[in-house]
Design a protein around this motif. Structure first.
Motif, PDB file in Angstrom:
ATOM      1  N   VAL A 177       0.853  -1.183   0.000  1.00 27.06           N
ATOM      2  CA  VAL A 177       0.000   0.000   0.000  1.00 27.06           C
ATOM      3  C   VAL A 177       0.890   1.234   0.000  1.00 27.06           C
ATOM      4  CG1 VAL A 177      -1.775   1.258   1.277  1.00 27.06           C
ATOM      5  CG2 VAL A 177      -1.840  -1.229   1.177  1.00 27.06           C
ATOM      6  N   GLN A 178       0.518   2.198  -0.820  1.00 26.46           N
ATOM      7  CA  GLN A 178       1.302   3.413  -0.967  1.00 26.46           C
ATOM      8  C   GLN A 178       0.744   4.513  -0.064  1.00 26.46           C
ATOM      9  OE1 GLN A 178       4.032   3.096  -3.402  1.00 26.46           O
ATOM     10  NE2 GLN A 178       3.246   1.087  -2.828  1.00 26.46           N
ATOM     11  N   GLN A 179       1.614   5.150   0.672  1.00 19.29           N
ATOM     12  CA  GLN A 179       1.212   6.270   1.534  1.00 19.29           C
ATOM     13  C   GLN A 179       1.403   7.617   0.843  1.00 19.29           C
ATOM     14  OE1 GLN A 179      -0.379   5.700   4.396  1.00 19.29           O
ATOM     15  NE2 GLN A 179      -0.139   3.548   3.882  1.00 19.29           N
ATOM     16  N   LYS A 180       2.144   7.598  -0.261  1.00 17.41           N
ATOM     17  CA  LYS A 180       2.349   8.815  -1.045  1.00 17.41           C
ATOM     18  C   LYS A 180       2.602   8.399  -2.482  1.00 17.41           C
ATOM     19  CE  LYS A 180       7.256   8.940   0.082  1.00 17.41           C
ATOM     20  NZ  LYS A 180       8.355   9.725   0.557  1.00 17.41           N
ATOM     21  N   GLY A 181       2.519   9.354  -3.363  1.00 17.71           N
ATOM     22  CA  GLY A 181       2.783   9.105  -4.773  1.00 17.71           C
ATOM     23  C   GLY A 181       1.535   8.793  -5.563  1.00 17.71           C
ATOM     24  N   THR A 182       1.637   8.984  -6.861  1.00 21.81           N
ATOM     25  CA  THR A 182       0.569   8.618  -7.781  1.00 21.81           C
ATOM     26  C   THR A 182       1.201   7.765  -8.868  1.00 21.81           C
ATOM     27  OG1 THR A 182      -1.114   9.449  -9.317  1.00 21.81           O
ATOM     28  CG2 THR A 182       0.805  10.850  -9.001  1.00 21.81           C
ATOM     29  N   PRO A 183       0.684   6.551  -9.075  1.00 19.18           N
ATOM     30  CA  PRO A 183       1.339   5.656 -10.021  1.00 19.18           C
ATOM     31  C   PRO A 183       1.265   6.180 -11.456  1.00 19.18           C
ATOM     32  CG  PRO A 183      -0.677   4.667  -9.168  1.00 19.18           C
ATOM     33  CD  PRO A 183      -0.478   5.960  -8.445  1.00 19.18           C
ATOM     34  N   GLN A 184       2.397   6.144 -12.142  1.00 19.30           N
ATOM     35  CA  GLN A 184       2.407   6.456 -13.568  1.00 19.30           C
ATOM     36  C   GLN A 184       1.843   5.258 -14.303  1.00 19.30           C
ATOM     37  OE1 GLN A 184       6.069   8.392 -15.144  1.00 19.30           O
ATOM     38  NE2 GLN A 184       6.870   7.841 -13.135  1.00 19.30           N
ATOM     39  N   GLY A 185       0.990   5.506 -15.256  1.00 21.76           N
ATOM     40  CA  GLY A 185       0.487   4.400 -16.061  1.00 21.76           C
ATOM     41  C   GLY A 185      -1.022   4.368 -16.183  1.00 21.76           C
ATOM     42  N   GLY A 186      -1.734   5.029 -15.286  1.00 21.42           N
ATOM     43  CA  GLY A 186      -3.191   5.073 -15.370  1.00 21.42           C
ATOM     44  C   GLY A 186      -3.663   6.328 -16.092  1.00 21.42           C
ATOM     45  N   PRO A 187      -4.870   6.306 -16.630  1.00 23.41           N
ATOM     46  CA  PRO A 187      -5.397   7.458 -17.351  1.00 23.41           C
ATOM     47  C   PRO A 187      -5.546   8.722 -16.496  1.00 23.41           C
ATOM     48  CG  PRO A 187      -6.748   5.515 -17.768  1.00 23.41           C
ATOM     49  CD  PRO A 187      -5.777   5.156 -16.686  1.00 23.41           C
ATOM     50  N   LEU A 188      -5.705   8.572 -15.207  1.00 28.47           N
ATOM     51  CA  LEU A 188      -5.912   9.720 -14.330  1.00 28.47           C
ATOM     52  C   LEU A 188      -4.597  10.372 -13.892  1.00 28.47           C
ATOM     53  CD1 LEU A 188      -8.186  11.327 -13.011  1.00 28.47           C
ATOM     54  CD2 LEU A 188      -8.135   9.704 -11.110  1.00 28.47           C
ATOM     55  N   SER A 189      -3.495   9.615 -13.927  1.00 31.71           N
ATOM     56  CA  SER A 189      -2.213  10.099 -13.415  1.00 31.71           C
ATOM     57  C   SER A 189      -1.725  11.395 -14.055  1.00 31.71           C
ATOM     58  CB  SER A 189      -1.141   9.020 -13.545  1.00 31.71           C
ATOM     59  OG  SER A 189      -1.448   7.938 -12.713  1.00 31.71           O
ATOM     60  N   PRO A 190      -1.819  11.566 -15.386  1.00 30.27           N
ATOM     61  CA  PRO A 190      -1.331  12.828 -15.961  1.00 30.27           C
ATOM     62  C   PRO A 190      -2.058  14.064 -15.408  1.00 30.27           C
ATOM     63  CG  PRO A 190      -1.576  11.188 -17.677  1.00 30.27           C
ATOM     64  CD  PRO A 190      -2.199  10.612 -16.427  1.00 30.27           C
ATOM     65  N   LEU A 191      -3.363  13.978 -15.248  1.00 30.05           N
ATOM     66  CA  LEU A 191      -4.100  15.110 -14.694  1.00 30.05           C
ATOM     67  C   LEU A 191      -3.697  15.352 -13.250  1.00 30.05           C
ATOM     68  CD1 LEU A 191      -6.313  17.281 -14.960  1.00 30.05           C
ATOM     69  CD2 LEU A 191      -7.949  15.540 -14.199  1.00 30.05           C
ATOM     70  N   LEU A 192      -3.640  14.295 -12.455  1.00 31.26           N
ATOM     71  CA  LEU A 192      -3.253  14.449 -11.056  1.00 31.26           C
ATOM     72  C   LEU A 192      -1.852  15.036 -10.939  1.00 31.26           C
ATOM     73  CD1 LEU A 192      -4.600  11.113  -9.495  1.00 31.26           C
ATOM     74  CD2 LEU A 192      -5.724  13.355  -9.609  1.00 31.26           C
ATOM     75  N   SER A 193      -0.963  14.641 -11.855  1.00 29.43           N
ATOM     76  CA  SER A 193       0.417  15.127 -11.788  1.00 29.43           C
ATOM     77  C   SER A 193       0.524  16.608 -12.117  1.00 29.43           C
ATOM     78  CB  SER A 193       1.313  14.319 -12.723  1.00 29.43           C
ATOM     79  OG  SER A 193       1.073  14.661 -14.073  1.00 29.43           O
TER      80      SER A 193
END
Length: 189
Positions: free
Chosen positions: A153-169
């Motif tokens: 389980v991740q406590q921080k970060g947003t995984p690269q690879g999902g469709p939502l990640s670019p917007l969140l980044s």
């Protein structure tokens, strides 16, 4: 599940998935970790969501993008529709033609890995009032990573690879972009 199996699966499963989404009880699955070579040296970790989670993330992206995109800095080029690195280079050339002679080149090492979940959700919550959306995004952030049969389980970060990640980044560094603009700095990110 393969992408070509999604249609048949959704014919029977969609009512239950929709119900969980509407009730705010959707539980995303952990992303599958894969490593791809980086342009320079090393490997870039990607987190590949399940096909169903990619569908839901894409739907979130399509709804959230019109809310956030118009507010992003015009000097932000990465992972944005209709924008690219070539345009950033042209902007940098424009600065040079204006007589700018100093360049500060920054790379936020492991940026995706270091995104603070609480800060990101706080930014999203300022514009998105539906608690189910912010809760679902937080669950995607904390769904974890599957590597070698073990979920972490991740406590921080947003995984690269999902469709939502670019917007969140782009939501997190927009605050920096606005501060650079307020101070009158010329930049392109």
């Amino acid at each position: 599940m393969r992408v070509d199996q999604l249609g048949d699966f959704l014919r029977t499963a969609w009512p239950k998935i929709k119900e969980r989404l509407v009730e705010g009880n959707c539980e995303p699955k952990p992303v599958r970790r894969v490593q791809i070579p980086k342009a320079n040296v090393g490997l870039r970790p990607l987190g590949i969501p399940t096909v169903v989670d990619r569908l839901i993330q894409q739907a979130l992206h399509q709804v959230l993008s019109p809310i956030f995109e118009p507010e992003f800095s015009e000097y932000s080029y990465g992972f944005r529709p209709g924008r690219n690195a070539h345009q950033a280079v042209l902007q940098a050339r424009h600065y040079q033609q204006q007589g700018k002679r100093w360049v500060v080149d920054m790379d936020l090492a492991k940026f995706f890995d270091e995104v603070n979940h609480d800060k990101l959700i706080s930014h999203i919550g300022r514009k998105v009032q539906d608690w189910r959306v912010t809760k679902l995004i937080r669950r995607y952030l904390r769904a974890g990573v599957l590597l070698g049969g073990v979920v972490s389980v991740q406590q921080k970060g947003t995984p690269q690879g999902g469709p939502l990640s670019p917007l969140l980044s782009n939501i997190v560094p927009d605050e920096l972009d606005r501060e650079l603009e307020r101070r009158g700095h010329c930049f392109c990110r």
